[in-house]
Design a protein around this motif. Sequence first.
Motif, PDB file in Angstrom:
ATOM      1  N   ARG A 124       0.834  -1.208   0.000  1.00 28.56           N
ATOM      2  CA  ARG A 124       0.000   0.000   0.000  1.00 28.56           C
ATOM      3  C   ARG A 124       0.867   1.255   0.000  1.00 28.56           C
ATOM      4  O   ARG A 124       0.560   2.233  -0.692  1.00 28.56           O
ATOM      5  CB  ARG A 124      -0.924   0.000   1.222  1.00 28.56           C
ATOM      6  N   SER A 125       1.933   1.223   0.783  1.00 29.94           N
ATOM      7  CA  SER A 125       2.823   2.373   0.850  1.00 29.94           C
ATOM      8  C   SER A 125       3.475   2.641  -0.501  1.00 29.94           C
ATOM      9  O   SER A 125       3.534   3.789  -0.971  1.00 29.94           O
ATOM     10  CB  SER A 125       3.899   2.131   1.921  1.00 29.94           C
ATOM     11  N   ARG A 126       3.943   1.569  -1.136  1.00 30.05           N
ATOM     12  CA  ARG A 126       4.589   1.723  -2.435  1.00 30.05           C
ATOM     13  C   ARG A 126       3.593   2.214  -3.485  1.00 30.05           C
ATOM     14  O   ARG A 126       3.901   3.109  -4.283  1.00 30.05           O
ATOM     15  CB  ARG A 126       5.207   0.392  -2.860  1.00 30.05           C
ATOM     16  N   ASP A 127       2.409   1.630  -3.492  1.00 34.48           N
ATOM     17  CA  ASP A 127       1.389   2.033  -4.456  1.00 34.48           C
ATOM     18  C   ASP A 127       0.972   3.489  -4.246  1.00 34.48           C
ATOM     19  O   ASP A 127       0.738   4.230  -5.214  1.00 34.48           O
ATOM     20  CB  ASP A 127       0.166   1.126  -4.347  1.00 34.48           C
ATOM     21  N   GLY A 128       0.862   3.902  -2.982  1.00 37.80           N
ATOM     22  CA  GLY A 128       0.473   5.278  -2.690  1.00 37.80           C
ATOM     23  C   GLY A 128       1.495   6.276  -3.181  1.00 37.80           C
ATOM     24  O   GLY A 128       1.139   7.333  -3.739  1.00 37.80           O
ATOM     25  N   LEU A 129       2.772   5.960  -2.994  1.00 37.32           N
ATOM     26  CA  LEU A 129       3.819   6.859  -3.462  1.00 37.32           C
ATOM     27  C   LEU A 129       3.834   6.901  -4.993  1.00 37.32           C
ATOM     28  O   LEU A 129       3.986   7.981  -5.586  1.00 37.32           O
ATOM     29  CB  LEU A 129       5.176   6.399  -2.925  1.00 37.32           C
ATOM     30  N   ALA A 130       3.666   5.748  -5.642  1.00 37.91           N
ATOM     31  CA  ALA A 130       3.639   5.701  -7.102  1.00 37.91           C
ATOM     32  C   ALA A 130       2.479   6.539  -7.651  1.00 37.91           C
ATOM     33  O   ALA A 130       2.624   7.256  -8.646  1.00 37.91           O
ATOM     34  CB  ALA A 130       3.516   4.258  -7.582  1.00 37.91           C
ATOM     35  N   LYS A 131       1.332   6.461  -6.990  1.00 40.53           N
ATOM     36  CA  LYS A 131       0.172   7.252  -7.401  1.00 40.53           C
ATOM     37  C   LYS A 131       0.447   8.740  -7.261  1.00 40.53           C
ATOM     38  O   LYS A 131       0.105   9.540  -8.141  1.00 40.53           O
ATOM     39  CB  LYS A 131      -1.041   6.845  -6.562  1.00 40.53           C
ATOM     40  N   LYS A 132       1.077   9.113  -6.159  1.00 39.25           N
ATOM     41  CA  LYS A 132       1.414  10.522  -5.939  1.00 39.25           C
ATOM     42  C   LYS A 132       2.333  11.024  -7.043  1.00 39.25           C
ATOM     43  O   LYS A 132       2.136  12.118  -7.586  1.00 39.25           O
ATOM     44  CB  LYS A 132       2.105  10.668  -4.575  1.00 39.25           C
ATOM     45  N   PHE A 133       3.327  10.230  -7.388  1.00 43.38           N
ATOM     46  CA  PHE A 133       4.263  10.627  -8.434  1.00 43.38           C
ATOM     47  C   PHE A 133       3.563  10.719  -9.787  1.00 43.38           C
ATOM     48  O   PHE A 133       3.794  11.647 -10.559  1.00 43.38           O
ATOM     49  CB  PHE A 133       5.416   9.631  -8.507  1.00 43.38           C
ATOM     50  N   ALA A 134       2.713   9.756 -10.093  1.00 42.27           N
ATOM     51  CA  ALA A 134       2.046   9.718 -11.398  1.00 42.27           C
ATOM     52  C   ALA A 134       1.077  10.880 -11.581  1.00 42.27           C
ATOM     53  O   ALA A 134       0.877  11.361 -12.706  1.00 42.27           O
ATOM     54  CB  ALA A 134       1.312   8.393 -11.563  1.00 42.27           C
ATOM     55  N   GLU A 135       0.481  11.339 -10.490  1.00 45.04           N
ATOM     56  CA  GLU A 135      -0.517  12.406 -10.578  1.00 45.04           C
ATOM     57  C   GLU A 135       0.098  13.794 -10.713  1.00 45.04           C
ATOM     58  O   GLU A 135      -0.620  14.753 -11.011  1.00 45.04           O
ATOM     59  CB  GLU A 135      -1.433  12.361  -9.361  1.00 45.04           C
ATOM     60  N   ALA A 136       1.394  13.918 -10.504  1.00 47.99           N
ATOM     61  CA  ALA A 136       2.040  15.229 -10.603  1.00 47.99           C
ATOM     62  C   ALA A 136       3.351  15.094 -11.382  1.00 47.99           C
ATOM     63  O   ALA A 136       4.446  15.249 -10.829  1.00 47.99           O
ATOM     64  CB  ALA A 136       2.292  15.804  -9.215  1.00 47.99           C
ATOM     65  N   PRO A 137       3.269  14.808 -12.688  1.00 42.10           N
ATOM     66  CA  PRO A 137       4.487  14.593 -13.464  1.00 42.10           C
ATOM     67  C   PRO A 137       5.405  15.811 -13.526  1.00 42.10           C
ATOM     68  O   PRO A 137       6.627  15.654 -13.663  1.00 42.10           O
ATOM     69  CB  PRO A 137       3.957  14.216 -14.857  1.00 42.10           C
ATOM     70  N   ALA A 138       4.857  16.986 -13.419  1.00 40.13           N
ATOM     71  CA  ALA A 138       5.701  18.171 -13.461  1.00 40.13           C
ATOM     72  C   ALA A 138       6.668  18.233 -12.281  1.00 40.13           C
ATOM     73  O   ALA A 138       7.721  18.867 -12.354  1.00 40.13           O
ATOM     74  CB  ALA A 138       4.830  19.428 -13.477  1.00 40.13           C
ATOM     75  N   LEU A 139       6.306  17.541 -11.215  1.00 38.28           N
ATOM     76  CA  LEU A 139       7.154  17.510 -10.021  1.00 38.28           C
ATOM     77  C   LEU A 139       8.003  16.247  -9.960  1.00 38.28           C
ATOM     78  O   LEU A 139       9.166  16.286  -9.564  1.00 38.28           O
ATOM     79  CB  LEU A 139       6.288  17.594  -8.761  1.00 38.28           C
ATOM     80  N   PHE A 140       7.417  15.114 -10.337  1.00 41.04           N
ATOM     81  CA  PHE A 140       8.018  13.816 -10.037  1.00 41.04           C
ATOM     82  C   PHE A 140       8.425  12.992 -11.263  1.00 41.04           C
ATOM     83  O   PHE A 140       8.823  11.845 -11.115  1.00 41.04           O
ATOM     84  CB  PHE A 140       7.042  12.983  -9.199  1.00 41.04           C
ATOM     85  N   ASP A 141       8.335  13.573 -12.476  1.00 35.67           N
ATOM     86  CA  ASP A 141       8.583  12.751 -13.658  1.00 35.67           C
ATOM     87  C   ASP A 141      10.017  12.247 -13.755  1.00 35.67           C
ATOM     88  O   ASP A 141      10.283  11.248 -14.426  1.00 35.67           O
ATOM     89  CB  ASP A 141       8.217  13.519 -14.926  1.00 35.67           C
ATOM     90  N   ARG A 142      10.936  12.893 -13.083  1.00 38.97           N
ATOM     91  CA  ARG A 142      12.329  12.463 -13.130  1.00 38.97           C
ATOM     92  C   ARG A 142      12.774  11.763 -11.847  1.00 38.97           C
ATOM     93  O   ARG A 142      13.937  11.382 -11.714  1.00 38.97           O
ATOM     94  CB  ARG A 142      13.250  13.652 -13.429  1.00 38.97           C
ATOM     95  N   ALA A 143      11.853  11.618 -10.917  1.00 38.47           N
ATOM     96  CA  ALA A 143      12.164  10.856  -9.706  1.00 38.47           C
ATOM     97  C   ALA A 143      12.232   9.376 -10.053  1.00 38.47           C
ATOM     98  O   ALA A 143      11.537   8.903 -10.953  1.00 38.47           O
ATOM     99  CB  ALA A 143      11.090  11.094  -8.643  1.00 38.47           C
TER     100      ALA A 143
END
Length: 285
Positions: A124-143
């Motif tokens: 759940r923790s991993r999926d939640g972080l992945a969702k957060k990253f996917a929903e804000a590509p301008a911030l997390f696309d290179r993470a």
Amino acid sequence: MNKPVPLLCACLLGVGTLMSSLPVLSKDAAVAATDIHVSPQLQAAVASSSRTPANVVRDAYRHPAQTLAFFGLQPQQTVIEITPGGGWYAEILAPYLRESGQYVAAVVDPTALPAGGGRDYQQRSRDGLAKKFAEAPALFDRATEVAYNPAAPVLGKPGSADVVLTFRNVHNWRSSNQAEGLFRAFFDVLKPGGVLGVVEHRAKADVPADDKSGYVGQAQVIAMAEAAGFKLDASSEVNANPRDTKDHPNGVWTLPPSNNHDAADAAKYKAIGESDRMTLRFVKV
């Protein structure tokens, strides 16, 4: 984000540049909060309107700008954050490092754990972080992400990172007998001169490995890091809280933000605030 992503190449600081970004200090030197210089670029990352408002409220207790500046963070670095949880620090680190550096989220690999509640929690923790990253590509696309087995952790190629950061995790590792292996993994993945930054709930004194309070003795954390090969470079009281008596019925989780207490005690624990925390900077020599 569903599979471990290899660490990507980035523009890295040389060892000399990394070390020159840190103040020259004697062993075990304590750095006052007023002596920590926060760069405009780091301050802008912390002040960004892209951060979750509920996360910003906690700045009063976590002091992210001063904490990251104390650790010597630079925008060209490769920075690995261990178990980012919901991404509180990722909201600052990933955008700050996006153009010139690399943010790496090191998460527990659920498949390395036996079936049950522990595996489900990590998934759940991993999926939640992945969702957060996917929903804000301008911030997390290179993470990027690296998933590790807590019983035999590998966080990337040896000598590939400039900084490893961990926030309030050591108590969990001690209680699960994982601390020794993780500190060795931190040492291995860092380049010579690299920095390990540790923030942890601070006990009044040493506590047993199976202690359930969530607090750890500062001397114990230093000993674990030094056993792995690190040298304590400096400490800071930027995250200290003298109001924390550390004798709460449900340990550190009695305090905000968990607030695991009787409703009648809400005002009492709100007045205390979040836990007293050590802030330690180690160097791989």
